[in-house]
Enzyme design. Structure first.
Site, PDB file in Angstrom:
ATOM      1  N   SER A 188     -48.516  21.487  36.847  1.00 22.65           N
ATOM      2  CA  SER A 188     -48.669  21.359  35.400  1.00 22.65           C
ATOM      3  C   SER A 188     -50.074  20.871  35.047  1.00 22.65           C
ATOM      4  CB  SER A 188     -47.575  20.443  34.843  1.00 22.65           C
ATOM      5  OG  SER A 188     -47.260  20.793  33.521  1.00 22.65           O
TER       6      SER A 188
ATOM      7  N   LYS B   1     -41.451  13.854   7.551  1.00 26.73           N
ATOM      8  CA  LYS B   1     -42.322  12.752   7.957  1.00 26.73           C
ATOM      9  C   LYS B   1     -41.819  12.059   9.218  1.00 26.73           C
ATOM     10  CE  LYS B   1     -45.858  10.086   7.547  1.00 26.73           C
ATOM     11  NZ  LYS B   1     -47.175  10.616   7.927  1.00 26.73           N
TER      12      LYS B   1
END
Length: 318
Positions: free
Chosen positions: A133, A185
């Site tokens: 990765s 939010k």
């Protein structure tokens, strides 16, 4: 006969008119120093470690210990020191990392790429144990990638981890209340299940970051894969060294000694000194000294606020 002996500092405090010297319990960190690991030639080859979980955050040093600089900070400092040393003729990235955050992996790769352009020296990558990765993402900055015969690489992709503690909070009688300016939010909040729309928004970001991962692999100097071929390989799976070589994700199988011999030939100094940078007080006795041991998941994530926030990661964990 018993006598009470006052500590020296307390005795001084009882003396009138004495002066105090403020000595910090934890001394400030010293600049990086250079250590020769092997060789006695004129030119130098820097052995630069990309080890452990890749993060922008410092690791805490305990009650009285000093915090350890982040890998991002250490690599930047090392490359800056190497850039000032005209005897540095090449760099070997010794990689043993399962990856880390998207941003940290990208910063390190960027800094290595900029260093190559400024100094115009060869940079080779050697995956010793794990280069998955984000570890592989960093390796793509090198001119060539070599992997030890038993190394693991691949795990090309992005993951976003989120904990949902809503059920736990309810069991212990704690209720979370959020006041927000918009319904998105508190996206990916750990205190409630994500909505299908929020999952879709997160997936869109992951897709973009995944696309960038493919971009850097396509840009690596010895890449010969088409993007369609790469997509088939980049489904998150891991590869052994022989599988990665057959898939054209790496360029060679060999040992760190082989990479050192190769770069010495490239720079034209068969006895070039292999050097590393270290903090005074630490010690490295060979080219394999100082490699990070494999971390557990809890240790790997110790620098991240797993409950309070979510991070986009180039990270592989078995």
């Amino acid at each position: 006969m018993r006598c009470a002996v006052l500590p020296f500092f307390l005795l001084l405090a009882l003396l009138p008119g004495c002066a105090f010297v403020n000595v910090p319990l934890i001394p400030p960190p010293s600049p990086l120093a250079e250590q020769v690991l092997e060789g006695d030639g004129t030119k130098k080859i820097l052995l630069l470690d990309i080890s452990g979980t890749i993060s922008e955050q410092e690791k805490p040093g305990g009650l009285l210990g000093r915090a350890t600089p982040s890998l991002v900070s250490l690599v930047r400092e090392s490359l800056h020191k190497a850039e000032q040393d005209k005897a540095i003729a090449g760099v070997i990235l010794r990689i043993n990392s399962p990856g880390g955050t998207v941003t940290a992996s990208d910063i390190i790769r960027h800094d290595i790429t900029v260093f190559k352009k400024r100094r115009n020296v060869p940079v080779l990558a050697c995956i010793v144990a794990t280069g998955a990765s984000g570890g592989y993402y960093v390796a793509t900055a090198a001119d060539e990638i070599t992997a030890h015969p038993t190394a693991i690489t691949g795990s090309i992709g992005v993951i976003l981890m989120k904990f949902n503690v809503e059920g736990l909070m309810g069991k212990i009688g704690v209720e979370e209340q959020t006041v927000k300016s918009g319904d998105k939010k508190d996206i990916m909040s750990p205190f409630r299940k994500a909505t299908p729309e929020e999952v879709k928004l997160g997936q869109e970001i992951i897709d973009q970051l995944y696309g960038r991962f493919l971009d850097v692999i396509m840009e690596r100097p010895k890449n010969s894969l088409t993007r369609d071929e790469l997509r088939k390989l980049a489904d998150g799976r891991i590869y052994t060294a022989s599988q990665a070589l057959a898939a054209k994700l790496i360029d060679r199988i060999g040992y760190l000694d082989d990479v050192i011999a190769q770069i010495r030939t490239t720079v034209g100094d068969g006895k070039a000194r292999v050097v590393s940078y270290y903090r005074p007080g630490s010690y490295k006795g060979s080219i394999y000294a100082g490699a990070a041991e494999k971390e557990g998941l809890a240790e790997a994530l110790s620098g991240f606020d797993a409950i309070g926030s979510s991070s986009f990661m180039y990270l592989w964990r078995p």
